[in-house]
Scaffold this motif. Structure first.
Motif, short mmCIF file in Angstrom:
data_model
loop_
_atom_site.label_atom_id
_atom_site.label_comp_id
_atom_site.label_asym_id
_atom_site.label_seq_id
_atom_site.Cartn_x
_atom_site.Cartn_y
_atom_site.Cartn_z
N LEU A 81 0.82 -1.21 0.00
CA LEU A 81 0.00 0.00 0.00
C LEU A 81 0.86 1.26 0.00
CD1 LEU A 81 -2.83 -1.05 2.50
CD2 LEU A 81 -2.96 -0.91 0.00
N TRP A 82 2.00 1.21 0.69
CA TRP A 82 2.91 2.36 0.67
C TRP A 82 3.44 2.60 -0.74
CZ3 TRP A 82 8.09 2.82 -0.66
CH2 TRP A 82 8.67 4.07 -0.38
N LEU A 83 3.76 1.52 -1.45
CA LEU A 83 4.22 1.67 -2.83
C LEU A 83 3.13 2.30 -3.70
CD1 LEU A 83 6.08 -1.73 -3.37
CD2 LEU A 83 7.11 0.56 -3.38
N TYR A 84 1.87 1.89 -3.46
CA TYR A 84 0.78 2.48 -4.23
C TYR A 84 0.61 3.96 -3.90
CZ TYR A 84 -3.95 3.57 -5.76
OH TYR A 84 -5.03 4.16 -6.34
N ALA A 85 0.70 4.29 -2.61
CA ALA A 85 0.56 5.69 -2.20
C ALA A 85 1.70 6.55 -2.75
CB ALA A 85 0.51 5.79 -0.67
N SER A 86 2.85 5.92 -3.05
CA SER A 86 4.05 6.66 -3.47
C SER A 86 4.31 6.55 -4.96
CB SER A 86 5.27 6.14 -2.71
OG SER A 86 5.05 6.10 -1.31
N TRP A 87 3.39 5.96 -5.74
CA TRP A 87 3.76 5.63 -7.11
C TRP A 87 4.01 6.86 -7.98
CZ3 TRP A 87 1.28 6.39 -11.86
CH2 TRP A 87 -0.06 6.80 -11.83
N HIS A 88 3.32 7.97 -7.70
CA HIS A 88 3.61 9.20 -8.47
C HIS A 88 5.04 9.66 -8.21
CE1 HIS A 88 -0.29 9.98 -10.26
NE2 HIS A 88 -0.88 9.73 -9.10
N GLY A 89 5.46 9.60 -6.95
CA GLY A 89 6.83 9.99 -6.63
C GLY A 89 7.85 9.03 -7.20
N LEU A 90 7.54 7.74 -7.19
CA LEU A 90 8.45 6.75 -7.77
C LEU A 90 8.58 6.96 -9.27
CD1 LEU A 90 7.29 3.54 -5.84
CD2 LEU A 90 9.41 4.83 -5.49
N ALA A 91 7.48 7.31 -9.94
CA ALA A 91 7.54 7.56 -11.38
C ALA A 91 8.44 8.73 -11.71
CB ALA A 91 6.13 7.80 -11.92
N ALA A 92 8.49 9.71 -10.81
CA ALA A 92 9.33 10.89 -11.05
C ALA A 92 10.81 10.58 -10.88
CB ALA A 92 8.92 12.02 -10.12
N LEU A 93 11.15 9.46 -10.21
CA LEU A 93 12.55 9.13 -9.98
C LEU A 93 13.26 8.61 -11.22
CD1 LEU A 93 12.35 7.40 -6.48
CD2 LEU A 93 13.15 9.71 -7.01
N LYS A 94 12.48 8.23 -12.24
CA LYS A 94 13.06 7.72 -13.48
C LYS A 94 13.87 6.45 -13.22
CE LYS A 94 11.40 11.08 -15.97
NZ LYS A 94 10.28 10.84 -16.91
N SER A 95 13.19 5.34 -13.14
CA SER A 95 13.83 4.04 -12.95
C SER A 95 14.79 3.76 -14.10
CB SER A 95 12.76 2.95 -12.90
OG SER A 95 13.29 1.68 -13.11
N PRO A 96 15.90 3.02 -13.83
CA PRO A 96 16.83 2.68 -14.90
C PRO A 96 16.20 1.83 -16.00
CG PRO A 96 17.33 1.47 -12.88
CD PRO A 96 16.35 2.53 -12.52
N LEU A 97 15.07 1.21 -15.71
CA LEU A 97 14.35 0.42 -16.71
C LEU A 97 13.15 1.23 -17.17
CD1 LEU A 97 14.65 -2.38 -18.00
CD2 LEU A 97 13.06 -3.26 -16.29
N PRO A 98 13.15 1.74 -18.39
CA PRO A 98 12.07 2.63 -18.85
C PRO A 98 10.70 1.97 -18.70
CG PRO A 98 13.88 2.64 -20.41
CD PRO A 98 14.19 1.56 -19.41
#
Length: 496
Positions: free
Chosen positions: A47-64
């Protein structure tokens, strides 16, 4: 910044709980709280990952295209890497997995009284396997998790099951292993073909997608993948293991089977099958439509003839998963989004129905429809929730299944009006057998004087939570659709 090993924690935290179970596995009073703590922690992390997914998307994962990714060498001689990735689709499946295991634990809290520690350890081990399936991006790693998740279910049905549990266990094992071995051969062949072309040995999904394959080779390899995933769906006529497994499994096993194991087949097809072999998938689309529609209609007709409530719901699962199959076959953004949402919807709704049948079985020691009647006057709380989840199952507007089925049918109509029209008949048939079930069990005149107690506080809390999910996913599905929008666009070839 997110922890770089967050996905590893997500996968192996339940396995750590399984190992911690060993010192207390003979003491249920200690084993149950330990399992509850581990599964709740896993759910809170998801649930924390879901709540944070907008922030995680902004981090630009090494895997597009992915919110989080991990990659490390594992077995270098064969090009096998430890690669995990989390995008919106896998995040939805991760949340469903963590939640479903909490539901399975809740329904088995009192129902399982023998070998409790072993039962809970197997649940935790299976959670690790299923989490791995939804996060692995290396085909060898995916296959490892694919096999790991089957072993605990084999023992759960064989030890804690009912009726012909040994027969059902062996049938489940043979069906799934046959498909899995064919997929393994296809994975190895794809690995060798890629190495021959590029000189690089790899099992990585995104590297293997670039492999150039003749049309005939694609058909053979896709056929092996498709068979493995179709068995797990299960698609007609490969469905025969499912009703037996559901009927004889403990309630927790049925919740996991319906909520998660069927979804590993649909997830594998959209994550691996279609991206790896797009031309073969397009060629076999008419066959995919035919099997899915036949399964919907056949399962609905057979469900109407059932006298065992659990077996009826098992056949309904085959029908509902047929809509997931149709949306994937259409391979169109709206239909594919509907399929993914329907995977989550089906996990919640059908899991709730299996849990409620288990609660009734604990009280009456029977699941025969003909043994009940007049439950609205005897156990009104149980009857209310059963009516709600039954109406969600038929796709009542405002409840969760309506959203998934509407998107699947509307998206499929743009590609194949005939397929969408034939699939719509399944909704009518589903309404018929579901209304018959509710009428016979809840509103019909009482047939036998069964002394039944209504729901206790634990059961009320569990079913109320499931009911809130059903309503929320039906009234306000936008957050989940936003979550999967980008990955769906990437899958169908559009911009993220």
């Amino acid at each position: 910044m997110a922890d770089p090993h967050l996905l590893t924690i997500l996968v192996f935290f339940p396995l750590a709980g399984c190992l911690l179970m060993l010192p207390v596995w003979k003491r249920p009073a200690a084993a149950r709280p330990l399992a509850l703590g581990v599964m709740t922690g896993e759910l809170l992390l998801a649930l924390w990952l879901y709540a944070s997914w907008h922030g995680l998307a902004a981090l630009k994962s090494p895997l597009p295209g992915y919110l989080l990714a991990e990659d490390a060498p594992w077995i270098g001689a064969f090009g096998i890497r430890y690669t995990l990735g989390l995008d919106g689709i896998s995040l939805l499946m991760v949340m469903l997995t963590a939640f479903s295991f909490c539901v399975a634990l809740a329904v088995s809290w009192r129902a399982v009284g023998e070998k409790v520690g072993l039962f809970l350890a197997l649940l935790l081990a299976m959670e690790t396997g299923i989490m791995g399936v939804f996060l692995a991006l290396d085909l060898a790693l995916f296959y490892l998790f694919w096999e790991v998740m089957l072993i605990p279910m084999f023992f759960l049905i064989g030890i804690w099951g009912h009726g012909r549990r040994i027969y059902s266990t062996v049938k489940f094992f043979l069906f799934t292993m046959f498909g899995s071995l064919l997929m393994l051969l296809a994975i190895i062949a794809l690995h060798l073909l890629h190495a021959q072309q590029s000189g690089v040995a790899t099992f990585g999904l995104h590297q293997l997608i670039a492999t150039r394959l003749p049309a005939g080779t694609q058909l053979w390899l896709f056929g092996a993948f498709f068979l493995a995933f179709a068995i797990k769906f299960p698609l007609f006529p490969l469905h025969t293991w499912l009703p037996d497994a559901h009927t004889d499994a403990p309630t927790a096993g049925s919740v996991i089977l319906a909520g998660l194991l069927l979804k590993t087949g649909s997830y594998g097809l959209l994550r691996f099958g279609y991206p790896l072999f797009p031309q073969a998938a397009q060629t076999l689309t008419p066959l995919f439509y035919t099997l899915a529609i036949t399964g919907i209609i056949y399962a609905s007709l057979v469900a109407f003839a059932q006298e065992d409530m659990k077996r009826l719901i098992a056949y309904s699962s085959i029908g509902h998963m047929g809509y997931v199959a149709i949306g994937i076959a259409a391979w169109q953004p709206v239909a594919l989004s509907g399929s993914i949402i329907q995977m989550a919807n089906h996990g919640v709704t059908t899991g709730a129905l299996f849990a409620m049948v288990g609660m009734l079985d604990e009280r009456a020691h029977t699941r025969e429809i003909g043994a009940f009647g007049g439950l609205w006057g005897k156990i009104p709380l149980w009857s209310f929730f059963f009516l709600l989840f039954s109406m969600a199952s038929v796709g009542l507007p405002g409840l969760n299944n309506f959203v998934g089925e509407f998107l699947v049918l509307s998206g499929t109509f743009t590609k194949s009006p005939l397929a969408a029209g034939l699939a719509f008949t399944g909704i009518v048939l589903t309404l018929v057998y579901t209304v018959r079930l509710v009428q016979e069990v809840v509103f019909q005149t009482e047939r036998k004087p069964l002394p039944l107690a209504d729901l206790d506080r634990r059961e009320i809390c569990l079913l109320a939570l499931l009911a809130l999910l059903v309503v929320w996913m039906g009234v306000h599905p936008a957050p989940l659709l936003d979550l999967i929008h980008g990955p769906v666009q990437i899958l169908v070839g559009g911009a993220p």
